[in-house]
Design a protein around this motif. Structure first.
Motif, PDB file in Angstrom:
ATOM      1  N   LYS A 171       0.665  -1.148   0.097  1.00  0.00           N
ATOM      2  CA  LYS A 171       0.047   0.081  -0.003  1.00  0.00           C
ATOM      3  C   LYS A 171       0.824   1.432   0.064  1.00  0.00           C
ATOM      4  O   LYS A 171       1.917   1.309   0.488  1.00  0.00           O
ATOM      5  CB  LYS A 171      -0.937   0.060   1.243  1.00  0.00           C
ATOM      6  N   LEU A 172       0.490   2.036  -0.789  1.00  0.00           N
ATOM      7  CA  LEU A 172       1.271   3.497  -0.822  1.00  0.00           C
ATOM      8  C   LEU A 172       0.329   4.576  -0.150  1.00  0.00           C
ATOM      9  O   LEU A 172      -0.623   4.806  -0.363  1.00  0.00           O
ATOM     10  CB  LEU A 172       1.616   3.767  -2.325  1.00  0.00           C
ATOM     11  N   PRO A 173       1.018   5.517   0.457  1.00  0.00           N
ATOM     12  CA  PRO A 173       0.403   6.394   1.318  1.00  0.00           C
ATOM     13  C   PRO A 173       0.297   7.585   0.211  1.00  0.00           C
ATOM     14  O   PRO A 173       0.857   7.578  -0.856  1.00  0.00           O
ATOM     15  CB  PRO A 173       1.372   6.921   2.279  1.00  0.00           C
ATOM     16  N   ALA A 174      -0.428   8.790   0.646  1.00  0.00           N
ATOM     17  CA  ALA A 174      -0.463   9.779  -0.230  1.00  0.00           C
ATOM     18  C   ALA A 174       0.669  10.700   0.035  1.00  0.00           C
ATOM     19  O   ALA A 174       1.301  11.508  -1.035  1.00  0.00           O
ATOM     20  CB  ALA A 174      -1.670  10.667   0.240  1.00  0.00           C
ATOM     21  N   ILE A 175       1.400  10.582   1.056  1.00  0.00           N
ATOM     22  CA  ILE A 175       2.701  11.388   1.080  1.00  0.00           C
ATOM     23  C   ILE A 175       3.543  10.435   1.380  1.00  0.00           C
ATOM     24  O   ILE A 175       4.059   9.553   2.423  1.00  0.00           O
ATOM     25  CB  ILE A 175       2.587  12.404   2.209  1.00  0.00           C
ATOM     26  N   LEU A 176       4.610  10.028   0.899  1.00  0.00           N
ATOM     27  CA  LEU A 176       5.522   9.252   0.779  1.00  0.00           C
ATOM     28  C   LEU A 176       6.890   9.759   1.134  1.00  0.00           C
ATOM     29  O   LEU A 176       7.522  10.387   0.534  1.00  0.00           O
ATOM     30  CB  LEU A 176       5.673   8.480  -0.707  1.00  0.00           C
ATOM     31  N   THR A 177       7.314   8.912   2.152  1.00  0.00           N
ATOM     32  CA  THR A 177       8.505   9.532   2.984  1.00  0.00           C
ATOM     33  C   THR A 177       9.661   8.694   2.672  1.00  0.00           C
ATOM     34  O   THR A 177       9.465   7.322   3.072  1.00  0.00           O
ATOM     35  CB  THR A 177       8.310   9.593   4.430  1.00  0.00           C
ATOM     36  N   MET A 178      10.616   9.100   2.227  1.00  0.00           N
ATOM     37  CA  MET A 178      11.808   8.505   2.060  1.00  0.00           C
ATOM     38  C   MET A 178      12.871   8.718   3.076  1.00  0.00           C
ATOM     39  O   MET A 178      13.309  10.147   3.271  1.00  0.00           O
ATOM     40  CB  MET A 178      12.412   8.922   0.774  1.00  0.00           C
ATOM     41  N   HIS A 179      13.414   7.987   3.807  1.00  0.00           N
ATOM     42  CA  HIS A 179      14.521   8.259   4.783  1.00  0.00           C
ATOM     43  C   HIS A 179      15.815   7.737   4.297  1.00  0.00           C
ATOM     44  O   HIS A 179      15.939   6.529   4.199  1.00  0.00           O
ATOM     45  CB  HIS A 179      14.033   7.722   6.029  1.00  0.00           C
ATOM     46  N   VAL A 180      16.687   8.576   4.085  1.00  0.00           N
ATOM     47  CA  VAL A 180      18.321   8.223   3.788  1.00  0.00           C
ATOM     48  C   VAL A 180      18.735   7.999   4.834  1.00  0.00           C
ATOM     49  O   VAL A 180      19.026   8.991   5.878  1.00  0.00           O
ATOM     50  CB  VAL A 180      18.711   9.443   2.897  1.00  0.00           C
ATOM     51  N   LYS A 181      19.197   6.782   5.231  1.00  0.00           N
ATOM     52  CA  LYS A 181      20.103   6.399   6.464  1.00  0.00           C
ATOM     53  C   LYS A 181      21.490   7.070   6.616  1.00  0.00           C
ATOM     54  O   LYS A 181      22.525   6.413   5.858  1.00  0.00           O
ATOM     55  CB  LYS A 181      20.167   4.878   6.600  1.00  0.00           C
ATOM     56  N   ARG A 182      21.385   8.088   7.147  1.00  0.00           N
ATOM     57  CA  ARG A 182      22.601   8.915   7.099  1.00  0.00           C
ATOM     58  C   ARG A 182      23.364   8.877   8.499  1.00  0.00           C
ATOM     59  O   ARG A 182      24.616   9.216   8.676  1.00  0.00           O
ATOM     60  CB  ARG A 182      22.347  10.597   7.136  1.00  0.00           C
ATOM     61  N   PHE A 183      22.666   8.124   9.496  1.00  0.00           N
ATOM     62  CA  PHE A 183      23.172   7.960  10.919  1.00  0.00           C
ATOM     63  C   PHE A 183      23.226   6.645  11.231  1.00  0.00           C
ATOM     64  O   PHE A 183      22.307   5.797  11.099  1.00  0.00           O
ATOM     65  CB  PHE A 183      22.464   8.809  11.675  1.00  0.00           C
ATOM     66  N   GLY A 184      24.497   6.308  11.733  1.00  0.00           N
ATOM     67  CA  GLY A 184      25.019   4.962  12.281  1.00  0.00           C
ATOM     68  C   GLY A 184      25.614   4.989  13.136  1.00  0.00           C
ATOM     69  O   GLY A 184      26.268   5.851  13.820  1.00  0.00           O
ATOM     70  N   MET A 185      26.047   3.853  13.633  1.00  0.00           N
ATOM     71  CA  MET A 185      26.796   3.498  14.662  1.00  0.00           C
ATOM     72  C   MET A 185      28.311   2.801  14.122  1.00  0.00           C
ATOM     73  O   MET A 185      28.327   2.130  13.257  1.00  0.00           O
ATOM     74  CB  MET A 185      26.392   2.556  15.737  1.00  0.00           C
TER      75      MET A 185
END
Lengths: 555, 352
Positions: A389-403
């Protein structure tokens, strides 16, 4: 806005009349093979087709009046393109549905909107609240959310959470108790509504502030309360969950109790939440188990893609380099190494990340193996995650933070694996993202014979880019780039929203950013077609067979 | 392309086809971009033509929507209203040379007042529609405001930056630096965004409303107002509160009173207490002598006010002398107040 824009002449030019408009309409309807990309206009009275110069000559010869193409109308007598008011109506149809009937009531009870630069109101930084401001600017500039909040989607005046009247009680002993009692009365959605109405005020050029929302957010999100820098994505995820809670108030709608069997139907779920469907197929018995999971943002592992691409580039460079001659291969190797070093840093693309996310993955390691119920033992398997299912506002989170794992952490000499202890790290680097995103290939019904209509409902436009500035994971600054409709023509232009300061920017500049969060808005929201959830089955189903009842529930 | 056709097509044909397609594609793109602007501008002019017509009709005391056939048509250079229908006259892009806001009916500015692509407004006396083109200027927002504390290099008010921008434009690169300065819209004031106060939503912890500057809000909520309500935090906050304004108080004209207030908090730290008491006594001793000082200041300031209003300095000296006499004699407060009261009527009389 409204129906026809105010102060419009009856026709687009003095030569136009109702009959000609009807002819144009019928011609446009009858002809489907318009050459959309080509600058060609066809005469209304004959088959003469050409550019403006040709048409002007044609007019001198024949005195024919108008020429049309799929979108535009050219008046040969005015020697100019003509925009008739009747052609605007369809474009703005969506906005006027409600205001039609009690027009007089509205006109007597409202004041005309003052003029001013629209949609470019900054938000004050309340003290390390840029994480909130960046996400808020995205929300404020989204049409769908604006319509919800400004159209009283959340009943501010009758909100059961914040309706509690103020009690003036000065006695000291009961104060603490009262305070505890009142603490629960702050509503996130009410505060959000306030931000929306503040942000859309244009009479003064001063920025707005989201003090009440900050307070509500601190109250509702204890882990993120207190002055300090926070992660924008984390705040976004939690705040939409809180908004969902405010929309699904059990006292109002007992049917919408949070239930694992049924999917939530609230506005915020339709707007922000999609669902993944992951199929795990046992390698031995080939039985497929499907599980669904909700997502509010899709995580993009761009580091992985970067490494993969770098490897590919190295290979390509090595292949293109001349084959080492046995005598002088040392020098050659050095040259090849230098060539590899000189390569520009690889830039992974959004589609590559999505492709990697949705491609089958083999679960063969000991820790990954599944307990197959048919085989009654641990087996290797294939896992494939796709968007259901796709939402009306699709958020892409670029994984910039890690350990960052400290060197030698995995092989702890004292037997303790210290992989858990690491230092937070930020991954720099660009990720190429498109202005228009087609999600169809990554959905569960990405069949080659997928209908055009299905595809149309997977087209997303980039609306907002949130950027994290700073070298460290725990400190930095967030700012947002949002698309704002400006002017009479509602032309979409990009602006940079850096707390109080809002400045104009270009599309190129936006695409150059090292994005942290990307918000894509669905281009065409399908019309309401009943509660589409009914047709959905939860749990197990074979992938291909349920193709029909998979619906995009954005309506 | 289908494989069958490739046999008959030569290499040149391919080149020609590709060139044609490329040309057509570029033409299409340019066409769309140009048309976007054309459309926006033409619609604005069409609206302006009708707005002008409305203004004219109102002047004549008629209504445009009047569908009476016999009524005399209302007309301007660009449009005619007759029979309830509004028709354009000619091409509005040629007939209308300005554009008006359909919302407020004021004239629209086509260029920003400052910054990139700016032009001074054609008529500085005219009030334009508030929907002005956005200002593009480094470190400034779309309204030409800048963040508090951000300063432009060298000169305040961002004039230097503007000159730089001007210099990059081809027109000013030839001329001497004085011309762009003179053409600079000096009237434009680059405001600093000031932090307004906002009402604290946490009204329960204290009695009554709290107003705090927005940029300190997180600190306020984080502090004793909401999160750190324990005693230690309050003590810290109080210590901070009493610590910061010392400097400002030292310069204030009434040191005696401020010290008196401070004594309350001084009870905690015994070290500073005796010192302060000494000071206090000293100041109290001195207090009687410089007492007339504030009244002198007042007189000076009023004299200054008068200077602004009129040139007559002699009248002032005459006024001041009778006042100084009753002050010295006795009953400071009474006479002071009466002196002020007396002073005012002749002033107003002079000015009017």
């Amino acid at each position: 806005m409204g129906r026809c824009p105010p102060y419009m002449p009856s026709y687009g030019c003095e030569h136009l009349n109702r009959d000609i408009l009807n002819t144009i309409k019928s011609i446009r309807e009858s002809r489907s093979n318009w050459l959309e990309d080509l600058v060609h206009y066809t005469c209304l009275d004959c088959e003469e087709t050409g550019s403006f110069i040709t048409l002007n000559k044609h007019h001198e010869a024949t005195k024919h009046g108008f020429a049309v193409n799929a979108k535009h109308l050219y008046c040969m007598r005015c020697r100019d393109l003509v925009y008739d008011p009747s052609t605007f109506k369809s474009r703005k149809r969506k906005q006027l549905q409600l205001s039609e009937e009690d027009e007089t009531y509205i006109s007597t009870n409202t004041v005309p909107k003052p003029c001013g630069r629209e949609g470019v109101r900054g938000l004050f930084n309340l003290g390390e609240t840029c994480y909130m401001n960046a996400v808020l600017q995205m929300m404020v500039h989204n049409n769908l959310l604006a319509q919800y909040f400004l159209g009283m989607g959340h009943p501010v005046h009758t909100c059961p959470i914040s309706r509690e009247p103020e009690k003036k009680n000065d006695s000291d002993d009961s104060e603490d108790e009262l305070a505890e009692d009142k603490e629960q009365k702050t509503c996130v959605a009410c505060a959000m509504t306030e931000v929306f109405s503040d942000a859309n005020t244009v009479d003064q050029p001063v920025p707005a502030h989201a003090v009440n929302l900050l307070f509500a957010s601190w109250k509702h999100i204890p882990i993120m309360s207190g002055k300090g820098q926070q992660d924008a994505q984390e705040w976004f995820t939690i705040i939409i969950d809180k908004l969902h809670e405010s929309a699904v108030n059990p006292s109002q709608n007992p049917a919408f109790k949070p239930n694992h069997k049924k999917h939530c139907l609230c506005f915020f779920h339709k707007v922000f939440y999609g669902r993944f469907s992951s199929d795990v197929a046992c390698d031995v018995c080939h039985k497929t188990t499907t599980t669904e999971s909700e997502y509010s943002s899709i995580d993009l592992d761009f580091q992985k893609q970067k490494k993969r691409k770098k490897k590919l580039m190295k290979e390509a460079a090595a292949a293109s380099a001349p084959p080492p001659v046995s005598s002088a291969n040392a020098a050659n190797r050095r040259a090849a190494a230098a060539a590899v070093q000189q390569l520009p840093p690889p830039v992974p693309t959004l589609s590559e990340c999505l492709k990697a996310y949705t491609s089958p993955e083999a679960l063969f390691q000991e820790s990954q193996q599944i307990d197959c119920q048919t085989c009654k033992r641990k087996t290797t398997a294939q896992k494939c995650t796709r968007v259901r299912k796709l939402p009306a506002i699709l958020t892409m989170h670029v994984k910039r933070f890690g350990m960052k794992k400290p060197p030698g952490a995995t092989t702890g000499s004292n037997g303790l694996v210290s992989s858990l202890i690491g230092t937070p790290e930020k991954y720099e680097g660009k990720l190429d993202f498109p202005l228009v995103l087609d999600m169809h290939p990554y959905t569960t019904h990405a069949q080659p014979n997928g209908s055009y209509r299905d595809r149309q409902h997977c087209i997303y436009d980039l609306e907002c880019v949130v950027v994290h500035q700073g070298d460290h994971a725990h400190t930095g600054h967030y700012y947002a780039f949002c698309r704002v409709a400006v002017g009479e023509g509602k032309e979409m232009k990009w602006f940079k929203f850096d707390d109080e300061i809002v400045s104009a920017t270009t599309t190129e500049e936006v695409l150059r950013q090292e994005a942290y969060l990307l918000f894509y808005g669905l281009r065409d929201i399908p019309s309401v077609c009943g509660p589409s959830v009914n047709g959905e089955t939860n749990g197990k189903h074979a992938n291909g067979t349920t193709n029909g009842d998979v619906k995009m529930e954005e309506s | 392309m289908a494989s069958g056709t490739t046999e008959s097509l030569t290499y040149e044909d391919h080149i020609a086809t590709m060139a044609h397609l490329l040309e057509a594609a570029i033409e299409g793109i340019v066409h769309d971009i140009v048309l976007e602007v054309h459309r926006e501008e033409k619609i604005a002019r069409m609206q302006t033509a009708v707005v002008d017509l409305n203004i004219r009709a109102e002047k004549l005391g008629k209504t445009i929507s009047d569908s009476n056939v016999d009524a005399e048509p209302v007309e301007t250079k660009a449009a005619v209203a007759h029979n309830g229908q509004i028709a354009l006259r000619g091409n509005p892009l040629k007939q209308v040379k300005h554009s008006r806001c359909p919302n407020c009916r004021k004239l629209r500015l086509w260029y920003p007042r400052v910054g990139f692509n700016s032009k001074p407004p054609p008529d500085p006396t005219v009030e334009y529609c508030k929907t002005e083109p956005v200002i593009i200027l480094d470190k400034h927002d779309v309204h030409g405001q800048r963040k508090k504390g951000v300063k432009m290099k060298g000169q305040p008010k961002g004039k230097l930056k503007n000159n730089k921008l001007r210099d990059t434009s081809p027109a000013s690169s030839i001329g001497d630096p004085s011309t762009p300065q003179s053409s600079m819209p000096d009237a434009f004031d680059f405001k600093e965004i000031d932090y307004p106060a906002a009402k604290c939503p946490n009204r329960n912890s204290h009695l009554g409303d709290h107003w705090k500057a927005v940029n300190l809000f997180a600190t306020h909520l984080n502090g004793s107002c909401w999160l750190k309500r324990d005693r230690a935090a309050k003590g810290e906050a109080n210590a901070k509160m009493s610590g910061t304004p010392k400097d400002s108080r030292a310069n204030s004209p009434k040191p005696a009173i401020t010290n008196g207030v401070k004594r309350k908090s001084d009870e905690k730290d015994s070290d500073s207490a005796p010192k302060k008491k000494q000071k206090l006594l000293d100041i109290k001793k001195l207090d009687k002598k410089p007492a007339p000082q504030p009244s002198k200041l007042r007189e000076q300031s009023t004299a200054g006010d008068d200077d602004d209003g009129s040139v007559k300095g002699e009248g002032d000296t005459i006024q001041v002398t009778p006042k100084s006499v009753p002050e010295e004699s006795a009953g400071k407060l009474k006479f002071n107040s009466s002196g002020v009261a007396r002073k005012k009527p002749p002033k107003t009389g002079k000015k009017s």
